[in-house]
Write an enzyme that holds these catalytic residues in place. Sequence first.
Site, PDB file in Angstrom:
ATOM      1  N   MET A   1       0.830  -1.186   0.000  1.00 11.25           N
ATOM      2  CA  MET A   1       0.000   0.000   0.000  1.00 11.25           C
ATOM      3  C   MET A   1       0.874   1.250   0.000  1.00 11.25           C
ATOM      4  SD  MET A   1      -2.881  -1.414  -0.061  1.00 11.25           S
ATOM      5  CE  MET A   1      -2.565  -3.119  -0.466  1.00 11.25           C
ATOM      6  N   CYS A   2       0.384   2.285   0.608  1.00  9.87           N
ATOM      7  CA  CYS A   2       1.093   3.546   0.585  1.00  9.87           C
ATOM      8  C   CYS A   2       1.139   4.113   2.006  1.00  9.87           C
ATOM      9  CB  CYS A   2       0.344   4.529  -0.322  1.00  9.87           C
ATOM     10  SG  CYS A   2      -0.107   3.826  -1.919  1.00  9.87           S
ATOM     11  N   ARG A   3       1.779   5.232   2.126  1.00 12.31           N
ATOM     12  CA  ARG A   3       1.803   6.003   3.372  1.00 12.31           C
ATOM     13  C   ARG A   3       1.535   7.453   2.989  1.00 12.31           C
ATOM     14  NH1 ARG A   3       1.381   2.691   7.515  1.00 12.31           N
ATOM     15  NH2 ARG A   3      -0.063   2.098   5.867  1.00 12.31           N
TER      16      ARG A   3
END
Lengths: 276, 276, 276, 276
Positions: A1-3
Amino acid sequence: MCRWLAYSGSPILLEELLYKPAHSLIDQSRHARMGAETTNGDGFGIGWYSTEPTPALFKGIGPAWSDRNLREISSHVRSQLFFAHIRASTGTAVQETNCHPFRFEQWLWMHNGMISDFHRVKRDLTYAVDPSLYSHIEGSTDSEVMFYLALTFGLQDDAPQAVERMVGLVEEVGRKAGIEHPIQMTVATSDGDRTWAFRYSSQHQSRSLFYTSTVQTLRETYPDNPVLELVSDETRIIVSEPLGDLPGVWNEVPESTYGVIQDGDDEMHPFVPLTD
Amino acid sequence: MCRWLAYSGSPILLEELLYKPAHSLIDQSRHARMGAETTNGDGFGIGWYSTEPTPALFKGIGPAWSDRNLREISSHVRSQLFFAHIRASTGTAVQETNCHPFRFEQWLWMHNGMISDFHRVKRDLTYAVDPSLYSHIEGSTDSEVMFYLALTFGLQDDAPQAVERMVGLVEEVGRKAGIEHPIQMTVATSDGDRTWAFRYSSQHQSRSLFYTSTVQTLRETYPDNPVLELVSDETRIIVSEPLGDLPGVWNEVPESTYGVIQDGDDEMHPFVPLTD
Amino acid sequence: MCRWLAYSGSPILLEELLYKPAHSLIDQSRHARMGAETTNGDGFGIGWYSTEPTPALFKGIGPAWSDRNLREISSHVRSQLFFAHIRASTGTAVQETNCHPFRFEQWLWMHNGMISDFHRVKRDLTYAVDPSLYSHIEGSTDSEVMFYLALTFGLQDDAPQAVERMVGLVEEVGRKAGIEHPIQMTVATSDGDRTWAFRYSSQHQSRSLFYTSTVQTLRETYPDNPVLELVSDETRIIVSEPLGDLPGVWNEVPESTYGVIQDGDDEMHPFVPLTD
Amino acid sequence: MCRWLAYSGSPILLEELLYKPAHSLIDQSRHARMGAETTNGDGFGIGWYSTEPTPALFKGIGPAWSDRNLREISSHVRSQLFFAHIRASTGTAVQETNCHPFRFEQWLWMHNGMISDFHRVKRDLTYAVDPSLYSHIEGSTDSEVMFYLALTFGLQDDAPQAVERMVGLVEEVGRKAGIEHPIQMTVATSDGDRTWAFRYSSQHQSRSLFYTSTVQTLRETYPDNPVLELVSDETRIIVSEPLGDLPGVWNEVPESTYGVIQDGDDEMHPFVPLTD
């Protein structure tokens, strides 16, 4: 995923949050603790509001940790409201048009999570975007389609309701396609004045999301910290995962909840997908 | 616009056509003579067939003239059938997913020209792509949508008819939107055995397209040229503009015409857009 | 070669000079009129002074004309003193460490031209750089070596003399190596307060260089132009080639001359290479 | 640090080693087990010998794991001898000229490790490179300087001795500068026929290095494995860390040792730095 990270408050150099904290966003690009992947090296983006009518964007397709331009801009640009995002692709191409934040007029949007089996529902979701907005879609991510659906549903008039309708549609289309848990998301969006942050997933086990305590509370907890004297009462940070381990600073956004950062009291409300 | 080259014949190093001729494709990236722009510096791509079932792609977002990887690959890879394309963007983002050639299974596709006012017809045209093909679209160009429309209309079964139906649809949708001259194109497509090249535009003033004389003819014209002894009788090049000035080598593809390069005699036919 | 621009005066958005003029620097990246090449597509860079102690840099290895980040930064960043450079490589690699401007502490440096046969004199020139500065050299261009030689010769104390000694050394080393015309250059350098611009070449046929008339003169020539009321008396632009065709605006820097842009009267002096 | 792989044997598609094994080099780019860093995302490079006189190079500045061109080339190019390298920068810029393998004429060179405090000894070491080779240095890494020093000391005539002299010089210069452990390295080099691999460090605790058992031994251990029937007896792989966990396949190169992969019996010898 992402941050991702959203800041709102006294104007500061971007590096104060992107580089300086112990577990800064740049540190998270190589060593995320709470993400699905420890590495977020598939591009990045920042969006900042200054004195111009629309926010500025800077995006890159390499990892954030080695980008010299990001380092330069972060140490020379000050902003009172900015978004930063580091990407871990779930399959779509690594290209600037897939980097967050996305922008439409004075609005910014960024996302961590995914629409499950996006390739199976992409066509139906994309055609639900208002035809006048359709040609503004430039990339191939689920996140950008979510943004244009929210715009279609009135993001600029009533942001929470528009996002609730967007999620309602994604869940409806997904379930028709036989997808058990159609969406997983933490989202931030802003018009330059207010910032909304959403935490929701179909299976009610959403990606982590944190917000800082009020500056007033922090001053009481840390009476000797001089930084807290300098920033305004309204200053607030929302992040995928805390930038450090200081007790009393970071609070989890509850499951299926959204918050509003604004002049005056901030707010927090339950998030309930809407269907027509 | 763009410049492109399609080669079919005896296996050669790609550099023989991309770098060595006086007015090679790389030279055209900075000094095109017949294009709408002299500079074609918005990315490039090559696609080549070797012994693997599907063709290989190599794409870059910088200018072809300074790309060291392209230089390396061109001087080490041999192919019996390859496409090369240098791009001058008409507005869409410079990213690998917008670089030609596009590939689907064993098919390649590249294009010079444009769908006029593409942003106004993009939604309708994209919606006409077969739903099973829709999620393969990765970029944002008119050229890629043209490819997936041609695939929708049976490119793999009857290439000329599929392209004629694609153009028929583009003209129909464009004219409904009030666009006077909806399409301008030279297109090449191949399945690894045969190559088809199309020259057409709604206003019948199409971008330039040239093909080489048969090797037999060239041998008669240039009896002392040793290269012509080495290449097979079937060898043929199609290009946006000639790679040099040698008389008797380059022949213009007539307006509204398509050609087929294949084992045995090559063919040339009138191109007539089809509507349902 | 390259094209460059140096601005000093009232704080303005970078886009006012990089994008808006008829023959802006971005236009020159594709259509230079006075350069050795019409295309300057081998990377670019900007350096700007704001309120931080050292100037900021932003560099890219693609062409300036299609870089979205450059467009964004230019329309959101204001500066009272900035450099911009578009590169046409004379052979060295297209990489950020070869893009101008170069920076050392609060100093910026950019160059158009070349050291002739640089590969033959590079070793001797590089070893003349002060050992304490040597390891700051990051790229492979002649321009960066010129900068570090000038720093070695006291750029920070007496800029004109340091540049004259640098050129003296380049000519001495070059002539020993049998090179007839060792150097060709227009150079700009700044410490954030003053900007120096140099025009010189061994054969006294130097690349073009222009500076704007004083704001006072421009106001007299164009009494109805409202922009001229807004900018300070001290505002000045130096460029490789004029940004437009307005009479009375652009003046050629004479051959073998350098100028100083500073508070109070600007100055112009003969440039004479110095040897020990 | 970095991870690398050298293959020599029957011609295979590069993807057989770069992508297909459980713990392939591409997997190691995100999840290295034995390196100083788990992430090797600061560029990559491959070099392969085919039928042309010099090897081909392909390099990229993004992470290997998301590079589509690397995926394409690996699944379409076959080679009998190739190098692959993924980089984790120890500070120098992420640019193609800093990506391994480096090439000089028909020689390739790649390195994992570092010269300690390189900025303090770079000038002296670079100055020791033969002047005729000096101008071939394009990047800013310690690894490339090591290569040109080895060439200076006769790599093309006696590879082991040249590397031993290079290391001897690095240790001598380093110790004069007060550096306790001047070098840490595993190095591979090849002329297209033979491949040499070196494992050495000043403190005799060198980075890991492994080689595969002979094909004969592997056939005896795994009599039912059909792949082992297909590859030649001479096939051998050397890697920073094993590509999988199969017992009996991977053997550690001993500390302070070098090996030669060649027609006929391979060899292993002690590595002893030489000083003049």
